[in-house]
Write a protein that holds these residues in place. Structure first.
Motif, PDB file in Angstrom:
ATOM      1  N   ALA A  93       0.798  -1.130   0.098  1.00 31.66           N
ATOM      2  CA  ALA A  93      -0.064   0.116   0.046  1.00 31.66           C
ATOM      3  C   ALA A  93       0.996   1.187  -0.038  1.00 31.66           C
ATOM      4  N   TRP A  94       0.516   2.048  -0.875  1.00 24.93           N
ATOM      5  CA  TRP A  94       1.473   3.319  -1.022  1.00 24.93           C
ATOM      6  C   TRP A  94       1.568   4.176   0.099  1.00 24.93           C
ATOM      7  N   ASN A  95       0.235   4.257   0.909  1.00 21.08           N
ATOM      8  CA  ASN A  95       0.238   5.341   1.922  1.00 21.08           C
ATOM      9  C   ASN A  95       0.500   4.747   3.067  1.00 21.08           C
ATOM     10  N   ALA A  96       0.688   3.375   3.411  1.00 20.46           N
ATOM     11  CA  ALA A  96       0.739   2.894   4.521  1.00 20.46           C
ATOM     12  C   ALA A  96       2.223   2.833   4.914  1.00 20.46           C
ATOM     13  N   LEU A  97       2.592   3.012   6.207  1.00 19.37           N
ATOM     14  CA  LEU A  97       4.276   3.075   6.712  1.00 19.37           C
ATOM     15  C   LEU A  97       4.320   1.607   6.793  1.00 19.37           C
ATOM     16  N   THR A  98       5.211   0.890   6.001  1.00 14.08           N
ATOM     17  CA  THR A  98       5.351  -0.630   5.909  1.00 14.08           C
ATOM     18  C   THR A  98       6.778  -0.897   6.820  1.00 14.08           C
ATOM     19  N   TRP A 119      11.007  -6.473  -7.087  1.00 10.49           N
ATOM     20  CA  TRP A 119       9.818  -5.508  -7.690  1.00 10.49           C
ATOM     21  C   TRP A 119      10.385  -4.749  -8.866  1.00 10.49           C
ATOM     22  N   ALA A 120       9.612  -4.315  -9.534  1.00  9.63           N
ATOM     23  CA  ALA A 120       9.950  -3.215 -10.850  1.00  9.63           C
ATOM     24  C   ALA A 120      10.389  -2.111  -9.856  1.00  9.63           C
ATOM     25  N   ALA A 121      11.742  -1.576  -9.994  1.00 11.87           N
ATOM     26  CA  ALA A 121      12.215  -0.545  -9.418  1.00 11.87           C
ATOM     27  C   ALA A 121      11.375   0.644  -9.763  1.00 11.87           C
ATOM     28  N   ARG A 122      11.107   1.137 -10.926  1.00 14.66           N
ATOM     29  CA  ARG A 122      10.939   2.369 -11.304  1.00 14.66           C
ATOM     30  C   ARG A 122       9.392   2.431 -11.102  1.00 14.66           C
ATOM     31  N   ILE A 123       8.657   1.671 -10.788  1.00 14.13           N
ATOM     32  CA  ILE A 123       7.278   1.848 -10.752  1.00 14.13           C
ATOM     33  C   ILE A 123       6.520   1.455  -9.469  1.00 14.13           C
ATOM     34  N   VAL A 147       9.470   7.290  -6.365  1.00 16.50           N
ATOM     35  CA  VAL A 147       8.346   6.172  -6.567  1.00 16.50           C
ATOM     36  C   VAL A 147       7.452   6.186  -5.258  1.00 16.50           C
ATOM     37  N   GLY A 148       6.324   5.537  -5.342  1.00 13.45           N
ATOM     38  CA  GLY A 148       5.510   5.861  -4.212  1.00 13.45           C
ATOM     39  C   GLY A 148       4.964   7.020  -3.571  1.00 13.45           C
TER      40      GLY A 148
END
Length: 824
Positions: A453-458, A495-499, A745-746
């Protein structure tokens, strides 16, 4: 001056706002093969006519009247498909999904499109115009890019709605739980699909998720039923296998005595009026534990299903609670220092009792329901949400899922304008076989859903635990070195690093594992953390480890920051935790080569995130350091001459200790910049380029270089302020950024600049500007003129202990007498 502590400085906002247009011109055109115009148009015409004949014959067989057909468009191997030309919402033609098949020069792009009966001639007319007409200005065939990008046209089949790498997961004769992604989030579409499910007697799971242009329903189906749905429904966009959550198995210890609990409580002060809370979404929490009871009211125990109760059936939720309250509980027990708890607990039970009762569900729905329960009970609290429940099927590879998409939707305030900080665990590696391959196995064990998830702090895990005292483990050694990546921690290396976003963003203590003779693995309590046991009649404490423990510590840390800075937004809490994270020397030795470059650090980010956060630095500045924070919003897009364009750039002329920096001369100093914001999700599998992007918007930052005056700096990042043909310039102060473009990214971007104090003295201009997102590209959704919030953090650190960087800046902004924070 060392040892002094001052509050971070919150700025009133940017110095000014001005129109912005990104100097980078649009993305590159898709690679299109050369075609023989006559032969190609004739072939495609025959193919699409054949598709409609096949469709009509199929409808006659199943005795169903449909309003349109699903059609697959295929690119030439090694070339791209011009997907922008495949949709016309005005004509009811909808692009449903985009997928890839094959690899390298054999890779093809396939797109599934819904075409209404009333518009069956739409693509035939496109092909005819390509064959017979030219564009007057260019002399090229009309629709050249679209038609020449298409290699083949076929009738869609059930497999067209599955990602290529998930075809092996399609149910056979035995029904399985499947996520059905509908092509619209309109209620009439959902109701129509539910009516069809009822007609076909297909079982559904509880809940429906809604995203822009998508709705998700979980159904229990076999292959034949899926094929029947494709034949009968006009509303399907995708199928995905539903997720199962990971089980948690905790080895319990029974050696701690209740007197230790009572002793700790005698030196613990608890703010019973605290308006900061941490909501734990898990298996429930036992609120009767002596260490938990003062901070968890009965009214704050919730469940998403009243039949489950609120009690903790397995212990994981209570383990989370002890760590969320005390941080490192073992350290608190072994110390004589006072403990202050300035936040309270809340619990929402989202897991049903017993590991055997966790069938695949719409986990995003249960997550949202858990959050809703705690917010209804106490809407006014400043709340951090913590969840260490994950799915481990390794299908997503960074791509959004319904679960991670729902987390992004809830955190963004899409429905209610309330932003939320959600801390999630990264998930753990599989077990003993992977431990033997440490750390290589960590690089191939990817972050678990919903950690993308983009907005989560993972939160991933590292470890300092290397001391083994158990005499029965003579000859055993810890797998991970002190300060190294924990053997439990997953990564986003594949993962795809630029995406996809950088995940995890941070690491915290997650424990270690012992390795003995003959590669034997032992999961000893010597190398774990300590937390609270869910059945205090049996024991007060239990061991705790892995990324669950790390996520609980991150939530504890966020609560400390929120209590210290009540005005801090959720975006700011996330930014501060990332901003103060550092890689340990061991991490750099493990994963950085002897001759590093930016690419080396980009790879390290995918393993260790930004490193281990320092709570003390997150809470305050020393005199020889400075942290400036801006919380504000801008409008990224606007409408001009009927087109949607980028709009605002914020320019900061920061209050800067220029004189002090010049006096330091060639002394090496460090500046760090972190930009944090929450995006709204668009998680349908329609490709991740052009108009079909996942994030609603994107922001970037830039800093002026040494000697770069304001006009030149603005000209470099704002085309409207540049003369025709002027060179756009370099990235920033001497281009000495550690990470560079890999940070972009993100929805959180952080980077470190290192150089001489003299060079930094004149680099006090920071620009925040927009990049493309679906708010602009999917303008018909009516969100193109929305404003977005962000938090910008800029800090300077000097290695010289007796220099005062803080006071000159405090005086510039009106804090004439900086107030030192007294620590308790």
């Amino acid at each position: 001056m060392a040892g002094e502590h001052y509050r971070h400085i919150f700025l009133p906002g940017p110095t000014r706002t001005q129109e912005f247009t990104n100097p980078r011109h649009g993305g590159s055109a898709p690679r299109i093969p050369a075609r023989d115009r006559v032969q190609h148009s004739d072939y495609l015409r025959r193919q699409i006519e054949s598709v409609w004949r096949d469709f009509e014959q199929r409808q006659a067989v199943v005795h169903v009247e449909r309003h349109g057909a699903y059609i697959d468009f295929v690119s030439e191997p090694g070339f791209e498909l011009a997907i922008q030309g495949l949709e016309s919402l005005r004509s009811g033609i909808r692009l449903l999904n985009v997928r890839k098949e094959g690899a390298d020069e054999h890779e093809r792009t396939l797109a599934t499109v819904y075409v209404p009966h009333s518009r069956r001639g739409y693509f035939l007319e496109k092909i005819r115009a390509y064959a017979d007409e030219v564009v007057r200005r260019s002399g090229l065939p009309k629709n050249k890019k679209l038609i020449e990008s298409i290699s083949d046209i076929r009738r869609s089949v059930m497999e067209s709605f599955w990602r290529s790498d998930e075809r092996t997961l399609i149910p056979a004769d035995e029904p399985r739980w499947v996520e059905t992604w509908l092509s619209s989030d309109r209620q009439e579409v959902i109701d129509r699909f539910h009516a069809l499910l009822a007609q076909l007697r297909i079982e559904t799971a509880e809940g429906v998720l809604r995203f822009p242009e998508r709705a998700v329903q979980v159904i229990l189906v076999n292959r034949a039923q899926l094929e029947d749905l494709v034949d009968r429904s006009d509303d399907i966009a995708e199928f995905r296998l539903a997720k199962e959550v990971a089980s948690f198995f905790i080895q319990l210890e029974n050696r701690d005595q209740i007197e230790r609990v009572r002793e700790l409580l005698t030196r613990t002060s608890i703010d019973v009026r605290a308006d900061v809370s941490v909501a734990i979404l898990d298996s429930g929490v036992n609120g009767g534990h002596l260490l938990i009871r003062p901070s968890l009211d009965d009214g704050d125990l919730h469940t998403v299903n009243t039949e489950w109760g609120t009690h903790d059936y397995g212990g994981h939720g209570t383990l989370m609670a002890g760590t969320v309250l005390y941080g490192d509980l073992l350290a608190a027990l072994n110390s004589n220092a006072a403990v202050r708890i300035s936040h309270r607990l809340e619990s929402a039970k989202i897991l049903p009792p017993g590991p055997d009762q966790n069938p695949p569900r719409l986990w995003g729905y249960y997550t949202a329901q858990g959050i809703s329960r705690v917010e209804i009970q106490a809407p006014g609290r400043k709340r951090i949400i913590c969840m260490a429940v994950t799915s481990t099927d390794y299908r997503d590879r960074g791509r959004p899922s319904s679960w991670s998409g729902e987390i992004d939707r809830v955190t963004s305030g899409f429905d209610d304008e309330v932003r939320r900080l959600i801390v999630v665990s990264a998930g753990n590696v599989a077990g003993s076989d992977d431990f033997r391959l440490y750390p290589e196995a960590n690089l191939t064990n990817e972050i678990h859903d919903p950690g993308q998830a983009w907005n989560a702090l993972t939160v991933g895990a590292y470890t300092e635990k290397t001391r083994i005292t158990d005499p029965q483990l003579h000859g055993y050694t810890p797998i991970a070195p002190a300060g190294g990546l924990s053997p439990f921690s997953t990564t986003s290396s594949t993962w795809a690093a630029r995406i996809w976003p950088i995940k995890p963003e941070i690491l915290l203590e997650g424990g270690n594992v012992a390795k003995g003779p003959n590669d034997s693995i032992f999961d000893t309590e010597d190398l774990k953390l300590l937390s609270t046991y869910h059945d205090p009649q049996t024991a007060q404490f239990a061991s705790f480890e892995a990324t669950s423990a790390a996520a609980a510590q991150a939530a504890w840390m966020a609560a400390q920051i929120q209590a210290q800075y009540p005005e801090a937004w959720p975006e700011t809490l996330r930014a501060l935790i990332v901003h103060v994270a550092e890689w340990t020397d061991t991490m750099k030795a493990q994963f950085i080569p002897a001759q590093p470059n930016r690419g080396s650090y980009a790879k390290l980010l995918r393993i260790c995130g930004y490193g281990v956060p320092d709570l003390e630095r997150a809470l305050y500045c020393a005199a020889n350091s400075l942290t400036l924070i801006s919380q504000t919003d801008l409008q990224p897009y606007d409408q001009r001459d009927g087109r949607r364009v980028t709009r605002d750039m914020h320019l900061y002329s920061l209050p800067w200790p220029s004189e002090v920096l010049r006096e330091l001369g060639e002394t090496e100093v460090r500046m760090r910049v972190t930009l944090s914001y929450f995006i709204e999700p668009g998680p349908g599998e329609i490709g991740w380029q052009d108009r079909y992007r996942y994030p609603s918007h994107a922001l970037r930052f830039a800093v002026n270089g040494p000697g770069e005056i304001e006009d030149d700096f603005v000209g470099r990042i704002n085309r409207l302020a540049r003369d025709e043909g002027e060179h756009p310039g370099t990235e920033g102060p001497g281009d000495r950024w550690l990470i560079g473009d890999a940070r972009n990214v993100g929805s959180i971007h952080s980077d470190i600049w290192q150089g001489s104090a003299a060079d930094l003295a004149a680099s006090n201009l920071v620009g925040v500007y927009p990049a493309v997102g679906w708010w602009r590209e999917r303008h018909y959704l009516g969100r193109w003129n929305r404003r977005c919030r962000y938090s910008l953090i800029v800090s300077i650190e000097s290695p010289v202990q007796d220099v005062d960087i803080y006071t000159p800046v405090a005086i510039q902004i009106g804090l004439t007498v900086p107030i030192e924070i007294l620590l308790t």
